[in-house]
Design an enzyme around this catalytic site. Structure first.
Site, PDB file in Angstrom:
ATOM      1  N   SER A   1       0.853  -1.185   0.000  1.00 46.21           N
ATOM      2  CA  SER A   1       0.000   0.000   0.000  1.00 46.21           C
ATOM      3  C   SER A   1       0.890   1.236   0.000  1.00 46.21           C
ATOM      4  O   SER A   1       2.119   1.143   0.016  1.00 46.21           O
ATOM      5  CB  SER A   1      -0.914   0.008   1.228  1.00 46.21           C
ATOM      6  OG  SER A   1      -0.134   0.134   2.416  1.00 46.21           O
ATOM      7  N   LYS A   2       0.263   2.422   0.016  1.00 50.50           N
ATOM      8  CA  LYS A   2       1.024   3.667  -0.013  1.00 50.50           C
ATOM      9  C   LYS A   2       1.953   3.802   1.185  1.00 50.50           C
ATOM     10  O   LYS A   2       3.013   4.406   1.086  1.00 50.50           O
ATOM     11  CB  LYS A   2       0.068   4.862  -0.069  1.00 50.50           C
ATOM     12  CG  LYS A   2      -0.618   5.032  -1.421  1.00 50.50           C
ATOM     13  CD  LYS A   2      -1.477   6.279  -1.438  1.00 50.50           C
ATOM     14  CE  LYS A   2      -2.132   6.459  -2.802  1.00 50.50           C
ATOM     15  NZ  LYS A   2      -2.987   7.671  -2.843  1.00 50.50           N
ATOM     16  N   ARG A   3       1.552   3.248   2.323  1.00 54.01           N
ATOM     17  CA  ARG A   3       2.396   3.394   3.509  1.00 54.01           C
ATOM     18  C   ARG A   3       3.701   2.600   3.387  1.00 54.01           C
ATOM     19  O   ARG A   3       4.637   2.825   4.147  1.00 54.01           O
ATOM     20  CB  ARG A   3       1.634   2.964   4.768  1.00 54.01           C
ATOM     21  CG  ARG A   3       1.224   1.505   4.784  1.00 54.01           C
ATOM     22  CD  ARG A   3       0.280   1.225   5.953  1.00 54.01           C
ATOM     23  NE  ARG A   3      -0.252  -0.106   5.899  1.00 54.01           N
ATOM     24  CZ  ARG A   3       0.340  -1.165   6.416  1.00 54.01           C
ATOM     25  NH1 ARG A   3       1.502  -1.039   7.023  1.00 54.01           N
ATOM     26  NH2 ARG A   3      -0.219  -2.359   6.337  1.00 54.01           N
TER      27      ARG A   3
END
Length: 485
Positions: free
Chosen positions: A251-253
């Protein structure tokens, strides 16, 4: 690699949905399809699966094309658009109903939600209960005549198993009783992914479907749909998930952003391709750096792993830094120029700074092209920084000032002709050796005076770029800072 289906030319496709910018997972899928097509002298098709009108984003198609073009993943056909083939899917759905391989479903969202809640309470998997399969032809006709909304569902056999061979995972088997009667045609008349991609893959002659692991549970439904339509299924290969360092889905994290964002941040296509290729594929060699042609030559579905691939941003940065350092300085300047800030270019022009030299001296210290703006902001003046960083470890203010004065005295009498990196390097290193001085203690405050930071390019390279007048000015400013400390 020996292909399972060698009777015809390999034909693969990349079929993204235009619901957002392309990310790492999708482009990795495109790359593996493209590599197989090029390895086997086959064809790579671009197909836009735009049947989800609610999530459709107008600029997404253009960004998909830009991403592939930037990476050099050229397609042989397309892009095709599913939204332009709606009538074809509707006809197929009606054909399946006539063969009793599919049926109308009039269930409301409210009923389906209640069914889902009840199944969850009973700890059963969510699955349609075939309620509308019990409707008589007359009941169906009446509901349609009254204008009731409906979807068309695939009629999954209640018994038996569906098996297929996956080129990565081997033989895979599903019990039909656990499969859901998936929707083929939505109430708005548009097909779902399941119906559209099966028909398109058949019509376009796709021989190998290479896609993400998340589609594995849908594959038995697709097999049954191929059979219901009288089509020969292609070979399937389901790529492993891409995971973050915590082994959770990327994911973006974890650092996953749009592929075009990597472009804007100064990553090179060669590094991105090399990095993506290793997300789930093992070339069975210690070699880490592959050119495009080497990737094509080495690629094989036999080398794709079943287990998830870890996305490591540090590894990508390291790879990108390596490719930056391999570039010819002139070429590096050309590709890097768009990343220089406007005011940076203006100052460089005013001070007659050699940008080829600037990129060459920076290559060892940057991992992305964009980083040069922070690394080389020493060309600006004045540079504000804490005077404490002028003092080397295990030294003091007095010694730092003394060393700056010594540097200044050595530079003052030099001509502009001699103010070159190689000449300055020989001058100072010989002086240090002859006088048994500590290299770091003498050159540290000199380098910080020019750069204004602890980490910077080579002090002699910076001196040549800045020129004698500005170098002496920065040294005077550094001594003033120390004097008021």
């Amino acid at each position: 690699m020996i292909l399972e289906n060698n009777k015809e030319k390999i034909k693969v496709r990349f079929a993204p949905s235009p619901t957002g910018d392309p990310h790492v997972g999708g482009i990795r899928t495109a790359l593996f399809n493209w590599l197989l097509a090029r390895k086997e002298k086959g064809q790579f098709i671009l197909r836009i699966e735009d049947t989800d009108q609610e999530r459709y984003q107008a600029d997404s198609v253009e960004n998909i094309k830009k991403s592939l073009e930037w990476l050099g993943l050229n397609w042989d056909e397309g892009p095709y658009f599913q939204s332009k083939r709606t009538e074809k899917y509707q006809q197929a759905a009606q054909e399946l109903i006539s063969k009793e391989k599919a049926y109308y479903c009039f269930c409301s969202k409210q009923r389906l939600e209640k069914l889902r809640i009840r199944q969850a309470e009973n700890k059963k998997p969510p699955k349609y209960d075939k309620h509308c399969l019990k409707l008589s032809p007359d009941e169906i006709k009446e509901k349609i005549n009254q204008g009731e909304k409906y979807v068309i569902r695939l009629k999954i056999p209640e018994k038996g198993t569906t098996e297929f061979k996956d080129s990565i995972r081997g033989r895979v088997k599903f019990e039909n009783q656990v499969l859901d009667d998936t929707i083929l045609l939505k109430s708005d008349g548009f097909p779902t992914y399941h119906l559209a991609n099966v028909i398109d893959d058949h019509d376009m002659g796709i021989t190998h479907v290479i896609r993400a692991e998340e589609w594995l549970p849908s594959t038995p439904k697709h097999i049954l749909l191929y059979q219901a339509l009288g089509f020969e299924p292609p070979w399937f290969a389901h790529l492993p998930l891409i995971l973050g360092r915590d082994n959770k889905k990327l994911s973006k994290r974890h650092g996953s952003v749009s592929i075009l964002q990597y472009k804007e941040d100064g990553y090179l296509p060669a590094a991105i391709l090399n990095f993506l290729a290793f997300l789930g594929w093992n070339p069975k060699t210690e070699k880490e750096f592959f050119s495009r042609s080497e990737l094509i030559e080495a690629f094989s579905l036999n080398g794709v792993n079943k287990s998830g691939a870890i996305f490591n941003l540090d590894k990508l940065n390291w790879l990108n830094g390596y490719y930056i350092r391999q570039m010819d300085p002139q070429e590096l300047k050309r590709v890097g120029e768009p990343f220089l800030k406007k005011e940076f270019k203006q100052i460089a022009n005013e001070k007659n700074i050699d940008l080829v030299k600037l990129w060459e001296m920076s290559a060892d210290r940057i991992n992305t092209l964009k980083e040069i703006n922070k690394l080389c902001d020493f060309v600006f003046e004045p540079k504000d920084y804490l005077p404490e960083i002028l003092i080397p470890r295990k030294s003091n203010k007095t010694q730092a000032i003394k060393n700056l004065k010594l540097v200044e005295s050595k530079l003052k009498d030099l001509s502009e002709k001699d103010f070159k990196a190689d000449y300055l390097r020989d001058l100072f290193l010989n002086y240090i050796k002859e006088n048994n001085l500590n290299t770091g203690e003498l050159l540290w405050p000199f380098r910080v005076a020019l750069s204004g930071k602890r980490a910077s390019p080579d002090v002699f390279d910076m001196s040549e770029l800045l020129g004698k007048e500005l170098v002496l000015k920065k040294i005077d400013m550094a001594m003033d800072k120390l004097n008021i400390l």
